[in-house]
Design an enzyme around this catalytic site. Structure first.
Site, PDB file in Angstrom:
ATOM      1  N   TYR A  78       0.755  -1.201  -0.057  1.00 51.49           N
ATOM      2  CA  TYR A  78       0.010   0.145   0.018  1.00 51.49           C
ATOM      3  C   TYR A  78       0.987   1.288   0.009  1.00 51.49           C
ATOM      4  O   TYR A  78       1.513   1.685   1.054  1.00 51.49           O
ATOM      5  CB  TYR A  78      -0.891   0.088   1.171  1.00 51.49           C
ATOM      6  CG  TYR A  78      -1.941  -1.150   1.665  1.00 51.49           C
ATOM      7  CD1 TYR A  78      -2.247  -1.871   0.421  1.00 51.49           C
ATOM      8  CD2 TYR A  78      -2.320  -1.404   2.613  1.00 51.49           C
ATOM      9  CE1 TYR A  78      -3.224  -2.907   0.511  1.00 51.49           C
ATOM     10  CE2 TYR A  78      -3.365  -2.406   2.764  1.00 51.49           C
ATOM     11  CZ  TYR A  78      -3.710  -3.128   1.732  1.00 51.49           C
ATOM     12  OH  TYR A  78      -4.583  -4.309   1.975  1.00 51.49           O
TER      13      TYR A  78
ATOM     14  N   HIS B 152       0.166 -11.973   1.412  1.00 46.49           N
ATOM     15  CA  HIS B 152      -0.993 -11.035   0.784  1.00 46.49           C
ATOM     16  C   HIS B 152      -1.624 -11.955  -0.139  1.00 46.49           C
ATOM     17  O   HIS B 152      -3.127 -11.679  -0.442  1.00 46.49           O
ATOM     18  CB  HIS B 152      -0.353  -9.833   0.291  1.00 46.49           C
ATOM     19  CG  HIS B 152      -1.185  -8.493   0.221  1.00 46.49           C
ATOM     20  ND1 HIS B 152      -0.995  -7.224   0.194  1.00 46.49           N
ATOM     21  CD2 HIS B 152      -2.603  -8.518  -0.005  1.00 46.49           C
ATOM     22  CE1 HIS B 152      -1.853  -6.601   0.002  1.00 46.49           C
ATOM     23  NE2 HIS B 152      -3.039  -7.240  -0.098  1.00 46.49           N
TER      24      HIS B 152
ATOM     25  N   SER C  56     -12.785  -5.140   2.805  1.00 50.85           N
ATOM     26  CA  SER C  56     -13.773  -4.443   1.991  1.00 50.85           C
ATOM     27  C   SER C  56     -15.629  -4.993   2.435  1.00 50.85           C
ATOM     28  O   SER C  56     -16.416  -5.359   1.583  1.00 50.85           O
ATOM     29  CB  SER C  56     -13.679  -4.911   0.448  1.00 50.85           C
ATOM     30  OG  SER C  56     -12.810  -4.377   0.118  1.00 50.85           O
TER      31      SER C  56
ATOM     32  N   LEU D 275     -17.829  -3.405   2.866  1.00 49.46           N
ATOM     33  CA  LEU D 275     -18.556  -2.114   2.443  1.00 49.46           C
ATOM     34  C   LEU D 275     -18.773  -2.161   1.201  1.00 49.46           C
ATOM     35  O   LEU D 275     -19.055  -1.095   0.408  1.00 49.46           O
ATOM     36  CB  LEU D 275     -18.281  -0.735   3.027  1.00 49.46           C
ATOM     37  CG  LEU D 275     -18.252  -0.612   4.649  1.00 49.46           C
ATOM     38  CD1 LEU D 275     -17.691   0.875   4.921  1.00 49.46           C
ATOM     39  CD2 LEU D 275     -19.348  -0.793   5.351  1.00 49.46           C
ATOM     40  N   GLY D 276     -18.296  -3.371   0.608  1.00 50.29           N
ATOM     41  CA  GLY D 276     -18.192  -3.461  -0.824  1.00 50.29           C
ATOM     42  C   GLY D 276     -17.432  -2.304  -1.469  1.00 50.29           C
ATOM     43  O   GLY D 276     -17.761  -1.663  -2.612  1.00 50.29           O
ATOM     44  N   ARG D 277     -16.440  -1.770  -0.944  1.00 50.74           N
ATOM     45  CA  ARG D 277     -15.540  -0.717  -1.459  1.00 50.74           C
ATOM     46  C   ARG D 277     -16.212   0.463  -1.618  1.00 50.74           C
ATOM     47  O   ARG D 277     -16.249   1.357  -2.339  1.00 50.74           O
ATOM     48  CB  ARG D 277     -14.863  -1.273  -2.929  1.00 50.74           C
ATOM     49  CG  ARG D 277     -13.914  -2.297  -2.742  1.00 50.74           C
ATOM     50  CD  ARG D 277     -13.139  -2.330  -3.966  1.00 50.74           C
ATOM     51  NE  ARG D 277     -12.206  -3.700  -3.702  1.00 50.74           N
ATOM     52  CZ  ARG D 277     -12.596  -4.954  -3.883  1.00 50.74           C
ATOM     53  NH1 ARG D 277     -13.826  -5.188  -3.841  1.00 50.74           N
ATOM     54  NH2 ARG D 277     -11.892  -6.029  -3.499  1.00 50.74           N
TER      55      ARG D 277
ATOM     56  N   GLY E  22     -23.922   8.041  -6.337  1.00 57.68           N
ATOM     57  CA  GLY E  22     -25.088   8.378  -6.937  1.00 57.68           C
ATOM     58  C   GLY E  22     -25.151   7.305  -8.253  1.00 57.68           C
ATOM     59  O   GLY E  22     -23.962   6.870  -8.650  1.00 57.68           O
TER      60      GLY E  22
HETATM   61  P1  ATR Z   1     -11.936  -1.384   1.749  1.00 53.34           P
HETATM   62  O1  ATR Z   1     -11.545  -2.487   2.530  1.00 53.34           O
HETATM   63  O2  ATR Z   1     -10.970  -1.897   0.389  1.00 53.34           O
HETATM   64  O3  ATR Z   1     -10.954  -0.374   2.390  1.00 53.34           O
HETATM   65  P2  ATR Z   1     -14.665  -0.889   2.310  1.00 53.34           P
HETATM   66  O4  ATR Z   1     -14.264  -1.206   3.873  1.00 53.34           O
HETATM   67  O5  ATR Z   1     -15.481  -1.848   1.823  1.00 53.34           O
HETATM   68  O6  ATR Z   1     -13.234  -1.430   1.326  1.00 53.34           O
HETATM   69  O7  ATR Z   1     -15.145   0.289   1.789  1.00 53.34           O
HETATM   70  C1  ATR Z   1     -14.229   1.487   2.066  1.00 53.34           C
HETATM   71  C2  ATR Z   1     -15.068   2.543   1.248  1.00 53.34           C
HETATM   72  O8  ATR Z   1     -15.814   3.080   1.825  1.00 53.34           O
HETATM   73  C3  ATR Z   1     -13.908   4.083   1.337  1.00 53.34           C
HETATM   74  O9  ATR Z   1     -14.105   4.606  -0.096  1.00 53.34           O
HETATM   75  C4  ATR Z   1     -14.546   4.985   2.427  1.00 53.34           C
HETATM   76  O10 ATR Z   1     -14.400   6.148   1.992  1.00 53.34           O
HETATM   77  P3  ATR Z   1     -13.838   7.369   3.240  1.00 53.34           P
HETATM   78  O11 ATR Z   1     -12.657   7.171   3.380  1.00 53.34           O
HETATM   79  O12 ATR Z   1     -14.195   8.477   2.457  1.00 53.34           O
HETATM   80  O13 ATR Z   1     -14.612   7.031   4.344  1.00 53.34           O
HETATM   81  C5  ATR Z   1     -15.853   4.345   2.415  1.00 53.34           C
HETATM   82  N1  ATR Z   1     -16.676   4.441   3.807  1.00 53.34           N
HETATM   83  C6  ATR Z   1     -16.306   4.011   4.785  1.00 53.34           C
HETATM   84  N2  ATR Z   1     -17.130   3.998   5.859  1.00 53.34           N
HETATM   85  C7  ATR Z   1     -18.214   4.998   5.398  1.00 53.34           C
HETATM   86  C8  ATR Z   1     -19.379   5.469   5.758  1.00 53.34           C
HETATM   87  N3  ATR Z   1     -19.578   5.329   7.065  1.00 53.34           N
HETATM   88  N4  ATR Z   1     -20.149   6.286   5.167  1.00 53.34           N
HETATM   89  C9  ATR Z   1     -19.736   6.504   3.744  1.00 53.34           C
HETATM   90  N5  ATR Z   1     -18.594   5.882   3.092  1.00 53.34           N
HETATM   91  C10 ATR Z   1     -17.580   5.257   3.975  1.00 53.34           C
END
Ligand code: ATR
Length: 327
Positions: free
Chosen positions: A57, A126, A205, A207-209, A217
């Site tokens: 990273y 990884h 992930s 939160l589905g990224r 949107g």
């Molecule tokens: P990863 O594991 O790849 O980081 P994730 O956890 O599924 O993926 O999602 C990360 C994304 O969700 C990031 O773009 C993060 O954006 P910010 O850095 O701007 O927060 C976004 N994200 C995380 N929590 C959030 C929340 N509560 N509301 C809106 N976006 C959120």
């Protein structure tokens, strides 16, 4: 919320940790360093005790950031990092996967230096290297453990078969794989193997990224040009529209709970059992604060049934190239 153990290791942490990748790379421009350090320290104050990074990273920048932010404060934290993905220092292009003994040892020294520590708490491969038997990589990790350079071993995106072979060499504390309402492919084999072998699952992930947060949107995704999600199948064309339609279900359940959709997505992951922890990624303190509240949400049977129907309808693979996951 009560801590959960990392497999049979001596490590444990709160079920919601912090994925730190986005501070340095992949999700648009890196966060300003002073702001990132302030957010990381605020995370400590909020009780976050598990931070996830990787050698790749920002090509070392993310590990250095954590090292700087947490200098002298790491005693009661679990700092997890990862090795095994080579990158071209000039272009950043991925050059290959390497799980050979020499490479593991060199990466470990680099990560120890970048983090500014004598011991890495949790050290993950990884991605699996098809050219190096997992037994060789595990043996190298056992050596590092015997030398006091790592506390526990993890594997990221391994298959159930690889996990079984690895555990025959030494116990594995955690498997880290993508796992969310939208990505449940590991339920068939990997999760049952984790349960059988006493290995924790760290869901990345969740939160589905970002898709599951409902922030995007239908027309304007609001992603910068450098954002890696621009080339991800689930964010592309018709897939994107179809996937956003599924997020409406998450939003409606969130409304019932007076909660944020991200909290519902995280509550679903945590409800899968004591063997699961998760590391939602965020660079924003307000989002982190909100995400941590997910631990207080209890989903009803009806919520669970509605949410469980989503993954089968998701359009697009997790990655453009699926060859290096679940291997
Ligand atoms: P990863 O594991 O790849 O980081 P994730 O956890 O599924 O993926 O999602 C990360 C994304 O969700 C990031 O773009 C993060 O954006 P910010 O850095 O701007 O927060 C976004 N994200 C995380 N929590 C959030 C929340 N509560 N509301 C809106 N976006 C959120």
């Amino acid at each position: 919320m009560q801590k959960r153990p990392f497999g049979k290791s001596a490590l444990s942490a709160s079920p919601i940790g912090l994925g730190c990748m986005g501070f340095s790379e992949f999700y648009g421009q890196p966060t300003d360093e002073a702001e990132a350090i302030a957010t990381l320290n605020a995370a400590l104050d909020l009780g976050v005790d598990h931070f996830d990074t990787a050698e790749m990273y920002g090509m070392g920048a993310n590990e250095k950031l954590l090292g700087k932010a947490f200098k002298g404060k790491m005693d009661n934290l679990v700092i997890a990092t990862k090795f095994g993905i080579g990158r071209d220092r000039q272009t950043g292009a991925v050059t290959g996967l390497d799980g050979s003994r020499d490479s593991v040892r060199a990466s470990c020294e680099g990560s120890l230096r970048a983090l500014g520590v004598d011991t890495i708490d949790l050290y993950y491969q990884h991605r699996m290297d098809p050219a190096t038997p997992i037994e060789e990589t595990m043996q190298a990790l056992v050596e590092l453990m015997e030398e006091g350079k790592i506390r526990a071993i993890g594997l990221s995106e391994c298959s159930a078969q690889t996990l079984r072979r690895a555990c025959a060499v030494h116990s594995v504390a955690a498997v880290q794989s993508e796992y969310s309402l939208f990505s449940r492919d590991i339920e068939d084999e990997v999760i049952p193997a984790c349960i059988e072998l006493g290995v924790s699952l760290v869901a990345y992930s969740p939160l589905g990224r970002g898709l599951l947060t409902g922030r995007y949107g239908t027309k304007d995704k609001g992603l910068s040009e450098t954002d890696y999600r621009n080339i991800q199948p689930r964010f592309a064309g018709d897939n994107y529209a179809a996937n956003l339609a599924l997020v409406e279900v998450v939003k409606s359940i969130a409304e019932r709970h007076d909660a944020h959709p991200a909290q519902i997505a995280l509550a679903w992951v945590l409800a899968q059992g004591e063997h699961v922890m998760t590391i939602p990624g965020t660079t924003k303190l307000s989002n982190l604060r909100s995400n941590l509240q997910a631990a207080k949400i209890t989903l009803s049977d009806e919520d669970m049934a509605q949410l469980s129907s989503l993954s089968a309808q998701v359009k697009g693979d997790r990655y453009g190239d699926m060859s290096s996951v679940n291997r």
